[in-house]
Scaffold this active site. Sequence first.
Site, PDB file in Angstrom:
ATOM      1  N   ASN A  82      31.575  41.658  38.929  1.00 28.23           N
ATOM      2  CA  ASN A  82      32.327  40.438  38.627  1.00 28.23           C
ATOM      3  C   ASN A  82      33.815  40.540  39.005  1.00 28.23           C
ATOM      4  OD1 ASN A  82      33.061  37.935  36.850  1.00 28.23           O
ATOM      5  ND2 ASN A  82      34.271  39.629  36.019  1.00 28.23           N
ATOM      6  N   TYR A 140      39.705  34.559  50.850  1.00 23.65           N
ATOM      7  CA  TYR A 140      38.912  34.705  49.621  1.00 23.65           C
ATOM      8  C   TYR A 140      37.487  34.199  49.869  1.00 23.65           C
ATOM      9  CZ  TYR A 140      37.375  33.585  44.816  1.00 23.65           C
ATOM     10  OH  TYR A 140      36.674  33.474  43.640  1.00 23.65           O
TER      11      TYR A 140
HETATM   12  P1  NAP Z   1      40.239  36.658  35.910  1.00 19.93           P
HETATM   13  O1  NAP Z   1      40.405  35.841  34.701  1.00 19.93           O
HETATM   14  O2  NAP Z   1      41.408  36.891  36.785  1.00 19.93           O
HETATM   15  O3  NAP Z   1      39.584  38.053  35.488  1.00 19.93           O
HETATM   16  C1  NAP Z   1      39.320  39.018  36.479  1.00 19.93           C
HETATM   17  C2  NAP Z   1      38.953  40.322  35.830  1.00 19.93           C
HETATM   18  O4  NAP Z   1      38.753  41.286  36.904  1.00 19.93           O
HETATM   19  C3  NAP Z   1      40.062  40.863  34.952  1.00 19.93           C
HETATM   20  O5  NAP Z   1      39.500  41.523  33.828  1.00 19.93           O
HETATM   21  C4  NAP Z   1      40.761  41.871  35.869  1.00 19.93           C
HETATM   22  O6  NAP Z   1      41.415  42.851  35.081  1.00 19.93           O
HETATM   23  C5  NAP Z   1      39.566  42.436  36.635  1.00 19.93           C
HETATM   24  N1  NAP Z   1      39.927  43.102  37.891  1.00 19.93           N
HETATM   25  C6  NAP Z   1      40.619  42.591  38.928  1.00 19.93           C
HETATM   26  N2  NAP Z   1      40.795  43.534  39.859  1.00 19.93           N
HETATM   27  C7  NAP Z   1      40.213  44.668  39.398  1.00 19.93           C
HETATM   28  C8  NAP Z   1      40.099  45.987  39.882  1.00 19.93           C
HETATM   29  N3  NAP Z   1      40.611  46.347  41.048  1.00 19.93           N
HETATM   30  N4  NAP Z   1      39.447  46.903  39.122  1.00 19.93           N
HETATM   31  C9  NAP Z   1      38.924  46.565  37.926  1.00 19.93           C
HETATM   32  N5  NAP Z   1      39.008  45.332  37.400  1.00 19.93           N
HETATM   33  C10 NAP Z   1      39.656  44.398  38.132  1.00 19.93           C
HETATM   34  O7  NAP Z   1      39.114  36.043  36.862  1.00 19.93           O
HETATM   35  P2  NAP Z   1      37.797  35.191  36.547  1.00 19.93           P
HETATM   36  O8  NAP Z   1      38.118  33.789  36.807  1.00 19.93           O
HETATM   37  O9  NAP Z   1      37.173  35.592  35.270  1.00 19.93           O
HETATM   38  O10 NAP Z   1      36.897  35.669  37.789  1.00 19.93           O
HETATM   39  C11 NAP Z   1      35.807  36.554  37.677  1.00 19.93           C
HETATM   40  C12 NAP Z   1      34.993  36.476  38.953  1.00 19.93           C
HETATM   41  O11 NAP Z   1      34.549  35.133  39.144  1.00 19.93           O
HETATM   42  C13 NAP Z   1      35.783  36.833  40.219  1.00 19.93           C
HETATM   43  O12 NAP Z   1      34.953  37.570  41.098  1.00 19.93           O
HETATM   44  C14 NAP Z   1      36.125  35.485  40.807  1.00 19.93           C
HETATM   45  O13 NAP Z   1      36.355  35.559  42.186  1.00 19.93           O
HETATM   46  C15 NAP Z   1      34.901  34.689  40.438  1.00 19.93           C
HETATM   47  N6  NAP Z   1      35.096  33.232  40.403  1.00 19.93           N
HETATM   48  C16 NAP Z   1      36.003  32.671  39.544  1.00 19.93           C
HETATM   49  C17 NAP Z   1      36.157  31.287  39.545  1.00 19.93           C
HETATM   50  C18 NAP Z   1      37.113  30.565  38.629  1.00 19.93           C
HETATM   51  O14 NAP Z   1      37.328  29.361  38.805  1.00 19.93           O
HETATM   52  N7  NAP Z   1      37.698  31.221  37.641  1.00 19.93           N
HETATM   53  C19 NAP Z   1      35.383  30.500  40.421  1.00 19.93           C
HETATM   54  C20 NAP Z   1      34.477  31.116  41.272  1.00 19.93           C
HETATM   55  C21 NAP Z   1      34.342  32.479  41.250  1.00 19.93           C
HETATM   56  P3  NAP Z   1      42.664  43.751  35.568  1.00 19.93           P
HETATM   57  O15 NAP Z   1      43.518  42.867  36.415  1.00 19.93           O
HETATM   58  O16 NAP Z   1      43.261  44.189  34.293  1.00 19.93           O
HETATM   59  O17 NAP Z   1      42.047  44.883  36.338  1.00 19.93           O
END
Ligand code: NAP
Length: 235
Positions: A89, A154
């Site tokens: 994720n 992205y």
């Molecule tokens: P978020 O709120 O930014 O959370 C992302 C999580 O990933 C955080 O816990 C972050 O923690 C962790 N992370 C980032 N880089 C990392 C690394 N190098 N190593 C370990 N952990 C890491 O994002 P989210 O919206 O929940 O997104 C989760 C997934 O859903 C992503 O793959 C995103 O692309 C996808 N997605 C999101 C959306 C949306 O609208 N939110 C839509 C489509 C897809 P740290 O920074 O502390 O490491």
Amino acid sequence: MLLRGQTAVVTGAGRGIGRAIARRLAAAGAHVAITSRTAEQLHETQKCIERDNGRVLSVVADVTREEDVERLFAETAEVLGPVKILVNNAGIAPVAKIEEMEPHLFDTLVRTNMRSVFLCTRAVWDGMVKSGGGSIVNISSVAAHDPFPGLAAYGGAKAFVTTYTKGLAEEGRPHGIRVYCVAPGAVETVMLRGAFPEFPEDQVLQPEDVASLVELLLMPGARYSSGESITIRKS
Ligand code: NAP
């Protein structure tokens, strides 16, 4: 409690979608290892799961780094046992058009959204083969096929995740390994608001909506859909 006693790893579980998935899997009885780089956020997720009487292990790690990934899976196997479920994720979504995209940012994007999926999958694969199977869910995005301006790189990285899922599903089929892709539209998280502060609230999913779909894919009823990418969107 359909996942009772199964060991799961959820990357990027410090907040947002990853936290909701980790909570959902723990509520279904899985023993969940959670990881992200920020210890405080990870411990917040840990507390939520423990409050619900779930079993959880926090491992602070950067999933772009091979040594961190090795440590994450070694600790998980030692404390919780062989991994049967992996949710890739963790991701980042820098909004930058081509003229603003510095090479180092592009590299970080690729390492986080693509390399981490490869490293974590590689880390569990052999164990899943030896134990007769397992399930992997990769979180992609609708941007994989429909990128806004500023999300070209992205979207390209998420298209890799979708195609990689299909290929891995073929490789995993003879071994009982199922691999799925979930492609959300806008979800109410730090990532969304960082990228699109004005995104209309009524068109936004909650992280729990994505977690429910992930849980469904881990159920026996989804076993013949390995390789598929499922879109979930409100707008
Ligand atoms: P978020 O709120 O930014 O959370 C992302 C999580 O990933 C955080 O816990 C972050 O923690 C962790 N992370 C980032 N880089 C990392 C690394 N190098 N190593 C370990 N952990 C890491 O994002 P989210 O919206 O929940 O997104 C989760 C997934 O859903 C992503 O793959 C995103 O692309 C996808 N997605 C999101 C959306 C949306 O609208 N939110 C839509 C489509 C897809 P740290 O920074 O502390 O490491």
